[in-house]
Design a protein around this motif. Structure first.
Motif, mmCIF file in Angstrom:
data_model
loop_
_atom_site.group_PDB
_atom_site.id
_atom_site.type_symbol
_atom_site.label_atom_id
_atom_site.label_comp_id
_atom_site.label_asym_id
_atom_site.label_seq_id
_atom_site.Cartn_x
_atom_site.Cartn_y
_atom_site.Cartn_z
ATOM 1 N N HIS A 6 4.758 -11.298 3.650
ATOM 2 C CA HIS A 6 5.204 -10.885 2.316
ATOM 3 C C HIS A 6 4.609 -11.757 1.215
ATOM 4 C CE1 HIS A 6 8.526 -8.598 4.442
ATOM 5 N NE2 HIS A 6 7.998 -7.707 3.631
ATOM 6 N N LEU A 7 4.388 -13.032 1.505
ATOM 7 C CA LEU A 7 3.697 -13.871 0.528
ATOM 8 C C LEU A 7 2.259 -13.406 0.337
ATOM 9 C CD1 LEU A 7 5.026 -17.427 1.469
ATOM 10 C CD2 LEU A 7 5.399 -16.211 -0.679
ATOM 11 N N THR A 8 1.638 -12.965 1.442
ATOM 12 C CA THR A 8 0.284 -12.425 1.342
ATOM 13 C C THR A 8 0.291 -11.133 0.529
ATOM 14 O OG1 THR A 8 -0.180 -13.355 3.528
ATOM 15 C CG2 THR A 8 -1.742 -11.735 2.671
ATOM 16 N N LEU A 9 1.310 -10.297 0.733
ATOM 17 C CA LEU A 9 1.435 -9.073 -0.071
ATOM 18 C C LEU A 9 1.605 -9.415 -1.551
ATOM 19 C CD1 LEU A 9 1.794 -6.009 -0.341
ATOM 20 C CD2 LEU A 9 4.243 -6.352 0.130
ATOM 21 N N ALA A 10 2.373 -10.456 -1.841
ATOM 22 C CA ALA A 10 2.546 -10.864 -3.238
ATOM 23 C C ALA A 10 1.202 -11.249 -3.851
ATOM 24 C CB ALA A 10 3.523 -12.038 -3.325
ATOM 25 N N ARG A 11 0.352 -11.918 -3.089
ATOM 26 C CA ARG A 11 -0.982 -12.256 -3.596
ATOM 27 C C ARG A 11 -1.784 -10.989 -3.897
ATOM 28 N NH1 ARG A 11 -2.624 -17.461 -2.733
ATOM 29 N NH2 ARG A 11 -1.158 -18.803 -1.620
ATOM 30 N N LEU A 12 -1.652 -9.992 -3.019
ATOM 31 C CA LEU A 12 -2.364 -8.746 -3.232
ATOM 32 C C LEU A 12 -1.869 -8.043 -4.498
ATOM 33 C CD1 LEU A 12 -4.341 -6.570 -2.322
ATOM 34 C CD2 LEU A 12 -2.585 -5.709 -0.768
ATOM 35 N N LEU A 13 -0.568 -8.042 -4.702
ATOM 36 C CA LEU A 13 -0.005 -7.412 -5.902
ATOM 37 C C LEU A 13 -0.482 -8.123 -7.171
ATOM 38 C CD1 LEU A 13 3.647 -6.805 -4.632
ATOM 39 C CD2 LEU A 13 1.866 -5.071 -4.981
ATOM 40 N N TRP B 30 -9.789 -12.215 2.080
ATOM 41 C CA TRP B 30 -10.326 -11.040 1.383
ATOM 42 C C TRP B 30 -9.823 -10.979 -0.052
ATOM 43 C CZ3 TRP B 30 -8.669 -7.856 6.210
ATOM 44 C CH2 TRP B 30 -9.697 -7.892 7.158
ATOM 45 N N ILE B 31 -8.545 -11.281 -0.240
ATOM 46 C CA ILE B 31 -7.992 -11.250 -1.603
ATOM 47 C C ILE B 31 -8.699 -12.283 -2.476
ATOM 48 C CG2 ILE B 31 -5.920 -11.692 -2.970
ATOM 49 C CD1 ILE B 31 -4.317 -10.645 -0.487
ATOM 50 N N ALA B 32 -8.924 -13.481 -1.938
ATOM 51 C CA ALA B 32 -9.621 -14.521 -2.705
ATOM 52 C C ALA B 32 -11.047 -14.099 -3.040
ATOM 53 C CB ALA B 32 -9.628 -15.825 -1.917
ATOM 54 N N GLN B 33 -11.654 -13.283 -2.169
ATOM 55 C CA GLN B 33 -13.018 -12.802 -2.416
ATOM 56 C C GLN B 33 -13.063 -11.591 -3.342
ATOM 57 O OE1 GLN B 33 -14.093 -12.453 1.944
ATOM 58 N NE2 GLN B 33 -16.021 -13.294 1.206
ATOM 59 N N GLY B 34 -11.907 -11.019 -3.612
ATOM 60 C CA GLY B 34 -11.896 -9.785 -4.392
ATOM 61 C C GLY B 34 -12.126 -8.538 -3.561
ATOM 62 N N ARG B 35 -12.073 -8.657 -2.243
ATOM 63 C CA ARG B 35 -12.272 -7.509 -1.347
ATOM 64 C C ARG B 35 -10.911 -6.855 -1.106
ATOM 65 N NH1 ARG B 35 -15.622 -10.392 3.421
ATOM 66 N NH2 ARG B 35 -15.289 -8.372 4.434
ATOM 67 N N LEU B 36 -10.422 -6.186 -2.156
ATOM 68 C CA LEU B 36 -9.059 -5.675 -2.115
ATOM 69 C C LEU B 36 -8.915 -4.466 -1.198
ATOM 70 C CD1 LEU B 36 -7.893 -6.095 -5.821
ATOM 71 C CD2 LEU B 36 -7.898 -7.734 -3.932
ATOM 72 N N ASN B 37 -9.987 -3.711 -0.982
ATOM 73 C CA ASN B 37 -9.880 -2.552 -0.088
ATOM 74 C C ASN B 37 -9.524 -2.991 1.333
ATOM 75 O OD1 ASN B 37 -10.419 -0.667 -2.067
ATOM 76 N ND2 ASN B 37 -12.638 -0.665 -1.692
ATOM 77 N N GLU B 38 -10.172 -4.061 1.801
ATOM 78 C CA GLU B 38 -9.852 -4.576 3.134
ATOM 79 C C GLU B 38 -8.414 -5.087 3.194
ATOM 80 O OE1 GLU B 38 -12.674 -5.203 1.533
ATOM 81 O OE2 GLU B 38 -14.347 -5.617 2.917
ATOM 82 N N ALA C 50 -6.023 -2.195 3.327
ATOM 83 C CA ALA C 50 -5.997 -1.617 4.676
ATOM 84 C C ALA C 50 -5.095 -2.442 5.582
ATOM 85 C CB ALA C 50 -7.414 -1.541 5.237
ATOM 86 N N TRP C 51 -5.176 -3.773 5.451
ATOM 87 C CA TRP C 51 -4.286 -4.643 6.227
ATOM 88 C C TRP C 51 -2.828 -4.341 5.893
ATOM 89 C CZ3 TRP C 51 -1.116 -8.036 3.439
ATOM 90 C CH2 TRP C 51 -0.250 -8.811 4.219
ATOM 91 N N ALA C 52 -2.499 -4.225 4.609
ATOM 92 C CA ALA C 52 -1.115 -3.968 4.192
ATOM 93 C C ALA C 52 -0.612 -2.639 4.758
ATOM 94 C CB ALA C 52 -1.018 -3.975 2.671
ATOM 95 N N ASP C 53 -1.447 -1.603 4.700
ATOM 96 C CA ASP C 53 -1.045 -0.299 5.242
ATOM 97 C C ASP C 53 -0.798 -0.386 6.742
ATOM 98 O OD1 ASP C 53 -1.197 0.854 2.746
ATOM 99 O OD2 ASP C 53 -3.230 1.640 3.025
ATOM 100 N N GLU C 54 -1.696 -1.077 7.440
ATOM 101 C CA GLU C 54 -1.589 -1.181 8.893
ATOM 102 C C GLU C 54 -0.310 -1.882 9.318
ATOM 103 O OE1 GLU C 54 -4.022 -3.191 12.676
ATOM 104 O OE2 GLU C 54 -4.955 -3.085 10.683
ATOM 105 N N HIS C 55 0.180 -2.812 8.497
ATOM 106 C CA HIS C 55 1.359 -3.594 8.863
ATOM 107 C C HIS C 55 2.612 -3.130 8.113
ATOM 108 C CE1 HIS C 55 -1.912 -6.139 10.323
ATOM 109 N NE2 HIS C 55 -1.031 -6.627 11.171
#
Length: 895
Positions: free
Chosen positions: A713-720, A676-684, A687-692
């Motif tokens: 946490h590496l995935t969270l870093a990508r989101l940030l 999702w991050i690679a697609q630019g679908r940051l809302n999804e 939601a994943w980050a909040d859930e976890h």
């Protein structure tokens, strides 16, 4: 597992059977029409099996080459490995040239074996009937799924027949709607007045009037067993009209009355024989002699068959019989009415004979029915190696649940395996309690110095302390207590004796898992090396090869790709040398090698190994690792520029995921978030980050950045980074870098993300320092996708690195594989409504030679879903046919 041959014999046509041409013609019509399934479903006593015997005799008279595979099912067959063994035995009994063998590892081989069987049938030159009698006993979802698989892929020459007292849990409605079902119900099977007259007067020689026949047929509603019971009662009656007139009431009371009437008219020794042998599911002369403690049972069985007294022969030599199910139920009810003592004694006599004649499972069943729990416990202990080897865990658990707790506590071997069954089923508290009981029982056994009654059991008792410690490690692993897992595994290792290779292997395995979960990968790799050595010494090559998977996972986490590749290739080669069937986990090894080759940039080879794994089927893939196939395919599809397909495949991976012993170091939800991050679908992704429970505050020193959460946490870093929250991302990455360096794990991905974070902030000079370190680490190991998957942002940094002379050859190699855009051709923007990634993928396949079903299989979707995608594509391209869509797409540059 021994196979009872009498379950495979076609029941012989009864001498007093009424010809039923109207039903035979309906069955023949279904066969001529090429329908897949014939279903004969009705309550007990409606002549289902008798009708099928008549049909088969008629069909084989018309076509002598017709093959019939018959399997009579019972309650114990509701077990995947047992069902499959008997199914293949029935098929091989019908046609010995097939020779398809049952796998040794229970449900994992179901689909692959059925595939082999289907392929064999597809080559057959003659028609084949596969008959499953008493299918109502089959309730296990995996078995029902296997029958559905068989129906979905049924060859033209194979016809499936199911006989059942109740509707099977199969897609009957779908088959009926598709014209692929022939079915006979109670309404079809009931005797018509003419058939009732034929039976009562011609077969039973009663000489009833038309009015009396009509009255009896009406009162029984054509129920064949009821008519048969009535006929037996009428044989010696003088007041026929009075009997028929009084033949009323509910079925239960009528049946009770008729059974009384039948039994009372038998000689005393026959009546006793019937009651005493009613406890048996199958009867033979010697077995009945043992139960009745008399002789001459073979002659009695033959006379009962001649008298049509509800005895059904099970083989053509008349050595094995069974009572009509309803008749047996009534006999057992009458026997139970005299108190429990006699049935218990009879069950014990049966158990003794069955044990002496090598029928261990039936011996256990009768010992349990006799409430002779000590005997049952001893028999179960002796049967444990066979049951566990054939993976009949459900059978073992069913037996153990029938034993009183105080009996199990006196048998430590049973207590330990009961604990294991509880652990596997998820009841951790029960597992803990039963391990404690087993330890106490073992201590008492040791103190008493009581000798074991069998050499195999003696060995089980000797190694039981190791087994208990290993199971305690497993229990700690299930609870997520890494420290306790390490403690119990170390204890198990200390307790092992020289030569106990399985014990050492299991203990070392849990030590390796503890090290892996803690992020101590060096110790983890060493431990699994010891596991592999121990398993090889124990002669367990299949499991030894399986240890390659966790070892390679840890090597990859350390950045040692080349060593992991060598390990996988060696394991795949050794598995291939074992012949057919390949060892369990062979398919898993191909999946692991595929994931590695994808990272090394060889997508065709990665896809080929996934195809090989799929072709091997469930026979060579463990259930716990099945989800990894979908993960590997998702990552290939993402690398090919199809993120929507990747998301769908990761969804399938979630549905197949089973928590096993391996730590979950790459959670599937985090993988989806990365797409999702690679697609630019940051809302999804948010939601994943909040859930976890992940947030921008994760860079705080108070947040635990353990190895098990590193991927999250590496995935969270990508989101940030995608949110342009560079300072927060860099603080988090600095902490992750320290943790990885301390744990001697690969830091390449962390360095790449540091470079991307600086680049996103416009600090190219700062970005080049971590990028240079990442390139220096990655080039010797051959990393490709770790850089390439970052797309345009990474391409810009690599081009800048090239101008500075940083790893120029390696950089040029990476730049060749980075897509210049997000993969969406510019022409798509000329459409009023652009095509989605999924629709683009479908469109490219529409331009190929593949048929609609082929495209659906390629995409892992149903035909209906494919039609929906196609409809949307036609609408957006303003066309109404596949050729027009291809021409329009080509003109727009979409292909």
């Amino acid at each position: 597992m021994p196979v009872l041959a009498t379950k495979l014999f076609i029941p012989q046509l009864r001498p007093h059977a009424v010809p039923r041409p109207r039903l035979i013609e309906k069955l023949n019509e279904g066969l001529r029409s090429g329908r897949k399934l014939t279903l004969v479903a009705a309550p007990a006593g409606f002549g289902k099996t008798t009708l099928l015997s008549e049909w088969i005799a008629d069909a084989q008279h018309r076509d002598p080459a017709l093959m019939v595979a018959w399997l009579s099912l019972d309650e114990s067959d509701n077990e995947p490995s047992r069902f499959l063994a008997y199914l293949l035995s029935a098929v091989n009994h019908a046609d010995p040239t097939l020779g398809v063998e049952a796998p040794s590892d229970q449900p994992t081989g179901m689909t692959a074996t059925l595939t082999t069987l289907i392929n064999e049938f597809s080559q057959a030159s003659q028609h084949i009937l596969l008959v499953l009698d008493d299918f109502q006993f089959i309730e296990d979802p995996s078995l029902l799924g296997a029958v559905v698989f068989l129906l979905d892929h049924l060859p033209a020459k194979l016809h499936l027949v199911i006989i059942s007292r109740s509707d099977p849990l199969l897609p009957v409605a779908r088959l009926r709607a598709g014209g692929e079902l022939t079915e006979l119900r109670a309404a079809d099977l009931r005797f018509t007045p003419d058939e009732a007259a034929t039976f009562l007067n011609q077969m039973m020689h009663l000489g009833l009037s038309s009015a009396e026949i009509t009255a009896l047929e009406t009162r029984t509603e054509g129920w064949i067993a009821g008519l048969q019971l009535a006929a037996l009662s009428l044989r010696e009656r003088t007041d026929v009209s009075g009997f028929i007139q009084g033949f009323t009431g509910s079925n239960r009371f009528v049946i009770d009355y008729l059974v009384e009437e039948v039994l009372q008219r038998q000689p005393a020794h026959i009546r006793d024989f019937l009651l005493h042998t009613a406890i048996l599911d199958r009867l033979s002369g010697p077995l009945c002699d043992a139960v009745t403690e008399l002789t001459g049972s073979s002659e009695i069985l033959a006379s009962l068959e001649r008298d049509n007294l509800f005895v059904v022969p099970l083989d053509d030599r008349r050595q094995w019989y069974r009572y009509h199910h309803l008749f047996a139920d009534m006999l057992r009810a009458r026997l139970a009415g005299d108190g429990p003592a006699l049935p218990a004694r009879l069950h014990t006599l049966a158990s003794v004979w069955l044990e002496q004649n090598g029928l261990a499972e039936d011996a256990v069943t009768h010992a349990l029915a006799a409430a002779d729990f000590e005997r049952a416990a001893r028999l179960i202990e002796l049967a444990v190696p066979m049951v566990r080897q054939s993976r009949q865990d459900a059978t073992l658990l069913r037996w153990l649940t029938l034993l009183p707790r105080d009996v199990i506590t006196r048998h430590p071997v049973l207590g330990v395996y009961y604990a294991w069954s509880s652990l596997v089923s998820g009841d951790l508290q029960a597992a803990q309690s039963r391990l404690v009981d087993a330890e106490h029982a073992l201590a008492a056994t040791t103190a008493d110095g009581a000798p074991a009654h069998d050499s195999v059991l003696s060995e089980e008792l000797r190694t039981l302390p190791v087994t208990i410690a290993v199971y305690r490690a497993a229990l700690a692993q299930a609870r997520g207590d890494v420290g306790a897992m390490r403690e119990h595994a170390s204890q198990a290792l200390d307790l092992t004796q020289p030569g106990d290779h399985l014990g050492r292997g299991a203990a070392a395995g849990f030590l390796g898992l503890a090290s892996w979960a803690a992020g101590d990968l060096d110790d983890g790799v060493r431990a699994f090396g010891e596991v592999q050595t121990s398993l090889r010494l124990a002669g367990n090559l299949a499991d030894a090869l399986g240890t390659t998977i966790p070892s390679a996972d840890m090597l990859i986490s350390q950045g040692r790709l080349r060593q992991a590749r060598r390990a996988y290739e060696q394991a795949v080669r050794l598995a291939g040398e074992q012949g057919d069937p390949p060892p369990l986990s062979t398919g898993d090894l191909h999946v692991g090698l595929s994931e590695l080759l994808r990272e090394l940039g060889d997508l065709p080879a990665a896809s080929e190994h996934l195809a090989t794994s799929e072709a091997l089927g469930d026979r060579s893939n463990s259930r716990e690792n099945r989800y990894r196939w979908y993960v590997a395919m998702a990552r290939i599809r993402q690398a090919e520029g199809h993120p929507d397909v990747a998301i769908d495949l990761l969804g399938e991976a979630e549905r197949h995921y089973l928590r096993g012993f391996f730590p979950e170091v790459r959670p599937i939800p985090a993988m989806k978030a990365r797409v999702w991050i690679a697609q630019g679908r940051l809302n999804e992704a948010l939601a994943w980050a909040d859930e976890h429970g992940l947030s921008a505050g994760a860079e705080s020193a108070a947040v635990d950045l353990s190895y098990l959460r590193e991927f999250d946490h590496l995935t969270l870093a990508r989101l940030l980074i995608a949110q342009l929250k560079t300072p927060e991302a860099l603080r988090l990455l600095d902490r992750l870098l320290d943790a990885a360096e301390t744990g001697r794990r690969s830091t390449t991905e962390i360095l790449i993300l540091q470079a991307l974070a600086h680049g996103a902030h416009g600090d190219t000079a700062l970005a080049l320092a971590p990028l240079a370190r990442a390139l220096a680490q990655a080039e010797p190991e051959g990393y490709v996708r770790l850089f390439v998957d970052e797309g345009a942002a990474m391409a810009a940094l690599l081009r800048e690195a090239a101008t500075r002379g940083i790893a120029p050859n390696y950089v040029r190699r990476l730049l060749r594989d980075i897509r210049p855009t997000d993969g969406r051709p510019g022409g798509i923007q000329t459409l009023t409504e652009p095509l989605s990634e999924r629709e683009l993928h479908v469109l490219r396949l529409l331009a190929s030679e593949l048929s609609g079903p082929d495209i659906a299989r390629e995409l892992y979707i149903s035909l209906n879903t494919l039609r929906t995608h196609t409809k949307h594509i036609f609408t957006k391209l303003e066309v109404n046919s596949r050729p027009a869509a291809v021409r329009r797409a080509d003109s727009l540059g979409l292909l």
